[in-house]
Design a protein around this motif. Structure first.
Motif, mmCIF file in Angstrom:
data_model
loop_
_atom_site.group_PDB
_atom_site.id
_atom_site.type_symbol
_atom_site.label_atom_id
_atom_site.label_comp_id
_atom_site.label_asym_id
_atom_site.label_seq_id
_atom_site.Cartn_x
_atom_site.Cartn_y
_atom_site.Cartn_z
ATOM 1 N N ASP A 101 -31.982 -34.593 14.140
ATOM 2 C CA ASP A 101 -32.359 -33.628 13.337
ATOM 3 C C ASP A 101 -33.119 -32.540 14.229
ATOM 4 N N ARG A 102 -33.948 -33.080 15.232
ATOM 5 C CA ARG A 102 -34.609 -32.211 16.053
ATOM 6 C C ARG A 102 -33.605 -31.176 16.675
ATOM 7 N N ARG A 103 -32.496 -31.669 17.119
ATOM 8 C CA ARG A 103 -31.458 -30.832 17.811
ATOM 9 C C ARG A 103 -30.549 -30.213 16.822
ATOM 10 N N ILE A 104 -30.094 -30.830 15.785
ATOM 11 C CA ILE A 104 -29.195 -30.082 14.788
ATOM 12 C C ILE A 104 -29.606 -29.009 14.046
ATOM 13 N N TYR A 105 -31.070 -29.256 13.734
ATOM 14 C CA TYR A 105 -31.331 -27.824 12.876
ATOM 15 C C TYR A 105 -32.432 -26.772 13.595
ATOM 16 N N TRP A 112 -35.175 -22.021 29.132
ATOM 17 C CA TRP A 112 -35.231 -22.993 30.179
ATOM 18 C C TRP A 112 -36.256 -22.782 31.383
ATOM 19 N N ASP A 113 -37.181 -23.668 31.697
ATOM 20 C CA ASP A 113 -38.182 -23.132 32.646
ATOM 21 C C ASP A 113 -37.386 -23.681 33.967
ATOM 22 N N GLY A 114 -36.137 -24.295 34.150
ATOM 23 C CA GLY A 114 -35.705 -24.680 35.466
ATOM 24 C C GLY A 114 -35.813 -26.116 35.815
ATOM 25 N N ARG A 115 -36.686 -26.953 35.047
ATOM 26 C CA ARG A 115 -36.973 -28.080 35.224
ATOM 27 C C ARG A 115 -35.999 -29.094 34.645
ATOM 28 N N TRP A 116 -35.797 -30.304 35.197
ATOM 29 C CA TRP A 116 -35.112 -31.322 34.708
ATOM 30 C C TRP A 116 -35.660 -32.444 34.302
ATOM 31 N N THR A 117 -35.651 -33.235 33.534
ATOM 32 C CA THR A 117 -36.094 -34.631 33.071
ATOM 33 C C THR A 117 -35.333 -35.758 33.678
ATOM 34 N N LEU A 118 -35.657 -36.543 34.687
ATOM 35 C CA LEU A 118 -34.741 -37.696 34.965
ATOM 36 C C LEU A 118 -35.496 -38.990 34.470
ATOM 37 N N GLU A 136 -29.120 -45.378 23.571
ATOM 38 C CA GLU A 136 -30.095 -44.385 22.902
ATOM 39 C C GLU A 136 -30.196 -42.923 23.785
ATOM 40 N N LEU A 137 -30.023 -43.032 25.099
ATOM 41 C CA LEU A 137 -30.349 -41.983 26.021
ATOM 42 C C LEU A 137 -29.023 -41.107 25.699
ATOM 43 N N LEU A 138 -27.705 -41.456 25.628
ATOM 44 C CA LEU A 138 -26.724 -40.718 25.586
ATOM 45 C C LEU A 138 -26.518 -40.195 24.044
ATOM 46 N N TRP A 139 -26.974 -40.936 23.131
ATOM 47 C CA TRP A 139 -27.231 -40.306 21.952
ATOM 48 C C TRP A 139 -28.213 -39.061 21.995
ATOM 49 N N GLU A 140 -29.102 -38.906 22.754
ATOM 50 C CA GLU A 140 -30.000 -38.019 22.885
ATOM 51 C C GLU A 140 -29.421 -37.006 23.836
ATOM 52 N N SER A 141 -28.457 -37.143 24.355
ATOM 53 C CA SER A 141 -27.402 -36.021 25.182
ATOM 54 C C SER A 141 -27.956 -36.238 26.725
ATOM 55 N N PHE A 142 -28.519 -37.294 27.042
ATOM 56 C CA PHE A 142 -28.799 -37.237 28.671
ATOM 57 C C PHE A 142 -27.395 -37.342 29.282
ATOM 58 N N GLY A 143 -27.411 -37.040 30.603
ATOM 59 C CA GLY A 143 -26.392 -37.174 31.274
ATOM 60 C C GLY A 143 -26.421 -38.398 32.219
ATOM 61 N N GLN A 144 -25.438 -39.131 32.564
ATOM 62 C CA GLN A 144 -25.582 -40.386 33.222
ATOM 63 C C GLN A 144 -25.161 -39.928 34.709
ATOM 64 N N LEU A 145 -26.086 -39.935 35.661
ATOM 65 C CA LEU A 145 -25.559 -39.331 36.909
ATOM 66 C C LEU A 145 -25.255 -40.471 38.052
ATOM 67 N N SER A 146 -25.738 -41.771 37.377
ATOM 68 C CA SER A 146 -25.293 -42.977 38.178
ATOM 69 C C SER A 146 -25.898 -44.065 37.234
ATOM 70 N N VAL A 155 -35.443 -32.071 27.470
ATOM 71 C CA VAL A 155 -35.654 -33.196 26.799
ATOM 72 C C VAL A 155 -36.967 -33.052 25.635
ATOM 73 N N ASP A 156 -36.637 -33.751 24.745
ATOM 74 C CA ASP A 156 -37.584 -33.714 23.520
ATOM 75 C C ASP A 156 -38.653 -35.035 24.232
ATOM 76 N N HIS A 157 -39.572 -34.954 24.487
ATOM 77 C CA HIS A 157 -40.392 -35.998 25.257
ATOM 78 C C HIS A 157 -41.155 -36.878 23.981
ATOM 79 N N GLN A 158 -41.205 -36.463 22.837
ATOM 80 C CA GLN A 158 -41.814 -37.333 21.804
ATOM 81 C C GLN A 158 -40.657 -38.338 21.504
ATOM 82 N N SER A 159 -39.270 -37.772 21.233
ATOM 83 C CA SER A 159 -38.230 -38.595 21.019
ATOM 84 C C SER A 159 -37.970 -39.635 22.308
ATOM 85 N N LEU A 160 -38.250 -38.985 23.527
ATOM 86 C CA LEU A 160 -37.867 -40.161 24.519
ATOM 87 C C LEU A 160 -39.208 -41.067 24.459
#
Length: 307
Positions: A101-105, A112-118, A136-146, A155-160
């Motif tokens: 919901d936090r993304r859909i609505y 963007w502040d130029g930062r990434w969460t790894l 769960e991370l892919l469901w949150e739309s994280f990209g898998q670098l490796s 990133v929504d840190h509460q969700s993470l």
């Protein structure tokens, strides 16, 4: 309400918007619950679900089977009253739809502040925990670098934190913040993101979304309440399907004229126009353990206060 009643209230011009879509029962039920039931915290009679699902091409047998499977997978919790079965979201299911919901609505994109969460997974992590976190991370739309490194720009840190806590993985995961250095070009990063997040496929999916739902704008003034519910559910079902594959990258990392922005605007416009009629239909036709479905809660009406 007999199951044929709702289907008979959907005109051919509105039903045509579903043409060509594969509507799986599990996914449609999750859409209905995430969009309309979760904010009410109610358990819905199986007969109501069967009626709502029929216009999407889902038989009563498939609804029953899906409700059973979603209960087994800890999405639903089941309640039996006499000969009737009622289904509500479990605690785990409610957490999952809240994250989505936090993304859909959230129709207004954050700056963007130029930062990434790894997110770095411990090498010796149990395989079952690793697979759970990856899903769960892919469901949150994280990209898998490796295999053990995931990245996200918004990133929504509460969700993470909720994901890590639910998996009991806080002691096995490192969360870092990273930023591109100005002395190095962004072109390699753009190429990496394009490949990591499969942007070509996401772009195509957004174009198809626009092509399908843009004609619905002309139908808005003539919709019945049943059609408003049908179109609202179809809209969010397809929007969610594409959005949860879209990493929500900043404009600087996206191709020119990214269709996801137009799709977001179209979805917000349609949802605003459909909400009142669809809510009236749901309240009048859905039965829960508490009687009728409760009136539109503030959690739903707040979805449209950001624009």
């Amino acid at each position: 309400m007999p199951s044929a009643t709702l289907e008979g209230k959907i005109s051919p011009s509105v039903a045509r918007l579903r043409r060509g879509l594969v509507m799986r029962a599990n996914s449609v039920l999750i859409t209905i619950y995430g969009d309309a039931i979760a904010p009410r915290r109610q358990s819905v009679w199986l007969g109501s679900l069967i009626s709502l699902a029929e216009p999407f091409g889902i038989s009563s047998r498939l609804v029953r089977t899906s409700a059973f499977r979603l209960t087994a997978d800890d999405w639903f919790s089941a309640t039996r009253i006499g000969r009737r079965s009622y289904y509500g979201l479990s605690d785990v299911g409610l957490l999952r739809v809240r994250h989505a919901d936090r993304r859909i609505y959230e129709f207004n994109l954050p700056t963007w502040d130029g930062r990434w969460t790894l997110v770095l997974l411990e090498a010796g992590m149990r395989a079952s925990m690793r697979q759970h976190l990856k899903r769960e991370l892919l469901w949150e739309s994280f990209g898998q670098l490796s295999p053990g490194i995931f990245a996200h720009p918004h990133v929504d840190h509460q969700s993470l934190q909720e994901i890590l806590r639910a998996a009991k993985a806080e002691g096995h995961v490192a969360v870092l913040s990273a930023q591109s250095l100005d002395d190095y070009g962004r072109k390699p990063l753009q190429a990496l993101m394009h490949d990591t997040f499969k942007l070509a496929k996401v772009e195509q999916a957004w174009q198809q979304f626009i092509t399908r739902f843009a004609p619905a704008v002309a139908l808005l003034d003539s919709l019945t309440q049943a059609e408003a519910f049908f179109l609202r559910t179809l809209l969010i079902h397809e929007y969610r399907r594409v959005l949860l594959r879209d990493p929500n990258l900043p404009a600087a990392l996206l191709p020119d004229d990214w269709p996801g922005l137009r799709a977001r605007e179209l979805c917000e416009l349609l949802y605003r126009k459909l909400l009142v009629g669809s809510e009236q239909f749901l309240v009048a036709h859905m039965e829960t353990t508490d009687g009728p479905l409760s009136k539109t809660p503030r959690e739903i009406s707040r979805r449209l206060t950001s624009a």
